[in-house]
Design a protein around this motif. Structure first.
Motif, short mmCIF file in Angstrom:
data_model
loop_
_atom_site.label_atom_id
_atom_site.label_comp_id
_atom_site.label_asym_id
_atom_site.label_seq_id
_atom_site.Cartn_x
_atom_site.Cartn_y
_atom_site.Cartn_z
N ALA A 33 91.66 83.72 96.22
CA ALA A 33 92.83 84.01 95.37
C ALA A 33 92.57 83.69 93.91
N THR A 34 91.86 82.62 93.62
CA THR A 34 91.55 82.26 92.24
C THR A 34 90.64 83.29 91.61
N VAL A 35 89.64 83.74 92.35
CA VAL A 35 88.72 84.77 91.85
C VAL A 35 89.50 86.06 91.56
N GLU A 36 90.39 86.45 92.48
CA GLU A 36 91.17 87.66 92.27
C GLU A 36 92.11 87.52 91.06
N ALA A 37 92.73 86.36 90.91
CA ALA A 37 93.62 86.14 89.77
C ALA A 37 92.85 86.22 88.46
N ASN A 38 91.68 85.62 88.42
CA ASN A 38 90.88 85.66 87.20
C ASN A 38 90.39 87.08 86.89
N CYS A 39 90.07 87.85 87.92
CA CYS A 39 89.69 89.25 87.72
C CYS A 39 90.88 90.02 87.14
N PHE A 40 92.05 89.82 87.71
CA PHE A 40 93.25 90.47 87.18
C PHE A 40 93.45 90.13 85.71
N LEU A 41 93.30 88.88 85.36
CA LEU A 41 93.50 88.47 83.97
C LEU A 41 92.47 89.08 83.03
N ARG A 42 91.22 89.25 83.49
CA ARG A 42 90.21 89.91 82.67
C ARG A 42 90.57 91.37 82.40
#
Length: 169
Positions: A33-42
């Motif tokens: 979930a953290t990886v996906e959230a950070n991808c979304f933010l990028r």
């Protein structure tokens, strides 16, 4: 990532549409979930600013993970985005999927997909008391768009409330 995301966001905003970014989650693929959230933010971070809708997490898969795991995954994503941006995301799912989560998710505003095709027939929001947005059809049409499969949504309030609570300041 939608290859037309930036173009759509820019053109919609310039046309006076209220625009916002969402992330289609894939907890069912054991994605962090953290990886996906950070991808979304990028990808979408430049649109998490004044005049745009708050970000949205779309969860429609992963029921087999169980309520606790799936609920925790959502909390991690939501918390990561809020901690990095200061903006509380909105939670999106469909009506038949709402009972796959623990009630702790009801702290998040709900955008509910439930296709009645009739905005006069409100949906059951499952474990939530109510919905903030309701996607009532995926077969709508709007002037200037040739695609006959447009999602149509209602907001559970007036324009003043929408601007105050759901548009980033």
């Amino acid at each position: 990532t939608d290859p037309t995301f930036t173009t759509n966001m820019e053109h919609g905003y310039q046309a006076g549409m209220l625009m916002g970014a969402y992330h289609y989650a894939r907890p069912d693929l054991n994605r962090d979930a953290t990886v996906e959230a950070n991808c979304f933010l990028r990808v979408a971070g430049q649109y998490l600013r004044e005049g745009y809708l708050r970000p949205v997490l779309d969860v429609e898969t992963g029921a087999w993970l169980g309520k606790d795991v799936l609920t925790n995954w959502v909390h991690v994503w939501m918390t990561t985005v809020k901690n990095r941006t200061g903006i509380e995301p909105i939670f999106y799912t469909y009506s038949n999927f709402t009972n796959n989560f623990n009630t702790s998710l009801t702290q998040y505003d709900l955008w509910l997909a439930h296709y009645t095709g009739d905005p006069e027939k409100p949906p059951n929001p499952g474990i939530w008391d109510t919905w903030e947005f309701w996607q009532y059809t995926d077969q709508g049409s709007v002037p200037g768009v040739s695609d006959p499969t447009i999602d149509l949504n209602l907001f559970n309030g007036d324009l003043a409330r929408l601007q105050k609570e759901f548009v980033i300041k």
